[in-house]
Design an enzyme around this catalytic site. Structure first.
Site, PDB file in Angstrom:
ATOM      1  CB  ALA A   1      12.207  -2.117   6.664  1.00  0.00           C
TER       2      ALA A   1
ATOM      3  CE  LYS B   1       1.045   1.291   4.362  1.00  0.00           C
ATOM      4  NZ  LYS B   1       1.803   2.461   4.677  1.00  0.00           N
TER       5      LYS B   1
ATOM      6  CG  ASP C   1       0.015  -0.169   8.174  1.00  0.00           C
ATOM      7  OD1 ASP C   1      -0.783   0.705   8.564  1.00  0.00           O
ATOM      8  OD2 ASP C   1       1.203   0.055   7.867  1.00  0.00           O
TER       9      ASP C   1
HETATM   10  O1  C5P Z   1       1.080  -1.374  14.769  1.00  0.00           O
HETATM   11  P1  C5P Z   1       2.482  -1.567  14.283  1.00  0.00           P
HETATM   12  O2  C5P Z   1       3.176  -2.711  14.981  1.00  0.00           O
HETATM   13  O3  C5P Z   1       2.619  -1.626  12.815  1.00  0.00           O
HETATM   14  O4  C5P Z   1       3.258  -0.249  14.724  1.00  0.00           O
HETATM   15  C1  C5P Z   1       4.657  -0.178  14.734  1.00  0.00           C
HETATM   16  C2  C5P Z   1       5.051   1.060  15.499  1.00  0.00           C
HETATM   17  O5  C5P Z   1       4.676   2.216  14.757  1.00  0.00           O
HETATM   18  C3  C5P Z   1       4.367   1.210  16.830  1.00  0.00           C
HETATM   19  O6  C5P Z   1       5.049   0.529  17.846  1.00  0.00           O
HETATM   20  C4  C5P Z   1       4.398   2.695  17.032  1.00  0.00           C
HETATM   21  O7  C5P Z   1       5.692   3.107  17.444  1.00  0.00           O
HETATM   22  C5  C5P Z   1       4.231   3.238  15.623  1.00  0.00           C
HETATM   23  N1  C5P Z   1       2.831   3.581  15.302  1.00  0.00           N
HETATM   24  C6  C5P Z   1       2.283   4.697  15.894  1.00  0.00           C
HETATM   25  N2  C5P Z   1       0.984   5.050  15.599  1.00  0.00           N
HETATM   26  C7  C5P Z   1       0.266   4.340  14.715  1.00  0.00           C
HETATM   27  C8  C5P Z   1       0.812   3.200  14.084  1.00  0.00           C
HETATM   28  C9  C5P Z   1       2.112   2.839  14.400  1.00  0.00           C
HETATM   29  O8  C5P Z   1       2.932   5.369  16.703  1.00  0.00           O
HETATM   30  N3  C5P Z   1      -0.983   4.719  14.426  1.00  0.00           N
END
Ligand code: C5P
Length: 385
Positions: A181, A89, A221
């Site tokens: 990444a 995406k 996501d």
């Molecule tokens: O949810 P996910 O594991 O993909 O998120 C990875 C990191 O990205 C989280 O630990 C956080 O630091 C950051 N994040 C955030 N706010 C979001 C999505 C992700 O701060 N809405």
């Protein structure tokens, strides 16, 4: 135009399931990607006791644009392996608010799935073998973890727990088409594809809403990777409303030689906004209007990502990539999600070719991909008997 919020609010799932009964399998047309075309029984679908019979739905939807024909029989219960595909995406809009108490940031995001895919194949392993990720191929395959650090591993454990199954014995292989990444949710796509494939392999009856709730435990996501298309995401990105979009859009993606850590980019955002009042993120009407109109020029102007400045702070050379694409005629250029992949919106395939060659010449660019969006969400694309 915004549809209904997906997934719907949670309503005591276990209690609900206890009230469910099953209907007899019906037959649905199905075409597998090997070219074999056939008919298979749909899974028995749960319906509320006493309620009207549910309309059978295929878990593995027919491949896009291919009218299903009927020549052979399939049954999920004897599948030796199941392959599911999920898209990468780009965030057409990514507006970020001040960090919440739980460490996540509130978002107003327009997710747009593109036709760069991850394919995950799952098969039952020998008893006691546990989860084995034994084949990773494609883009940056050597950078993919093969242990519990892989979201696919966690998806298998989490789905087994949700289904009250013992610790899973499952072999997994991954064919990668989304950068690692890279800010394009490649890991989330693996995770979504794994959930869909295992749900099918295990003959489980979790529907899309159930899977979306499991998905959110695995990453912000992942619910969108399940849904696909173009959608507004609120909350931490999980409160999804599908958006109506006219036609499709042409994109060029320039991936970077090294990835960026999502938490590091959000952390840099926090530092950059320190001492300032950060407004509550709101959906951008210009973005939504351009999508509805199918107007790539208007959309090019409206692209917006609050994580772009933090990503450029961590990786200043991305600025040259953005500028090179714009100089080659891109209608808009943006860092994709938390980066470092750069996304260029272009008018048409010749426009894509010009931007493609401009980006490919840059030292800090690893690879360039021309593709289109929107693409469908995670779905089964093949089974072996
Ligand atoms: O949810 P996910 O594991 O993909 O998120 C990875 C990191 O990205 C989280 O630990 C956080 O630091 C950051 N994040 C955030 N706010 C979001 C999505 C992700 O701060 N809405």
């Amino acid at each position: 135009m915004v549809g209904t919020v997906w997934p719907p609010p949670k309503v005591s799932k276990r209690a609900d399931r206890a009230r469910l009964t099953r209907v007899a399998p019906a037959t649905v047309a199905y075409r597998c990607p090997t070219g074999a075309v056939g008919q298979r029984p749909a899974l028995a679908l749960p319906v509320p006791r006493g309620g009207p019979p549910a309309r059978p739905r295929p878990l593995g939807a027919p491949l896009d644009g291919i009218a299903p024909k009927v020549t052979a029989n399939y049954s999920e219960s004897v599948s030796a392996s199941v392959t599911a595909r999920a898209p990468g995406k780009v965030n057409i809009q990514l507006s970020v608010g001040a960090v919440r108490d739980d460490g996540f940031h509130p978002l107003a995001s327009v997710f747009h799935a593109v036709a760069m895919h991850e394919e995950v194949t799952v098969a039952a392993g020998p008893a006691g073998s546990g989860i084995v990720i034994d084949g990773v191929s494609g883009l940056q395959a050597d950078e993919v973890p093969r242990d519990s650090g892989n979201l696919v591993w966690r998806a298998a454990e989490r789905l087994a727990a949700e289904l009250d199954r013992p610790a899973p014995d499952v072999r997994v292989s991954i064919a990668k088409g989304v950068p690692v990444a890279g800010g394009m949710a490649g890991g989330s796509a693996d995770c979504a594809a794994a959930l869909v494939a295992l749900n099918d392999l295990w003959g489980a009856s979790l529907d899309r809403d159930d899977l979306a709730r499991v998905a959110l435990d695995l990453g912000s996501d992942v619910p969108f990777s399940l849904l696909g298309g173009t959608a507004l995401g609120l909350g931490r990105g999980e409160l999804l409303s599908p958006l109506m979009v006219r036609g499709s859009f042409h994109w060029v993606f320039a991936t970077a030689t090294r990835g960026l850590s999502t938490p590091a980019v959000y952390g840099t955002f926090d530092r950059l906004v320190e001492g300032r009042i950060v407004p509550e993120p709101q959906p951008d009407e210009a973005v939504i209007a351009a999508l509805i109109a199918g107007d790539p020029r208007a959309l090019g102007h409206a692209l917006h990502n609050d994580l772009q400045e933090p990503a450029l702070t961590l990786r200043p050379t991305l600025r040259d990539v953005l500028e090179a694409g714009l100089a080659a005629g891109a209608l808009g250029a943006i860092v994709s999600g938390s980066g470092p992949t750069v996304a260029f919106l272009v008018a048409d395939p010749p426009g894509a070719a010009r931007v493609h060659s401009a980006a490919a010449g840059l030292e800090q660019v690893r690879a360039v991909f021309s593709t289109t969006g929107a693409a469908p969400g995670a779905r089964v694309v093949g089974r072996t008997a």
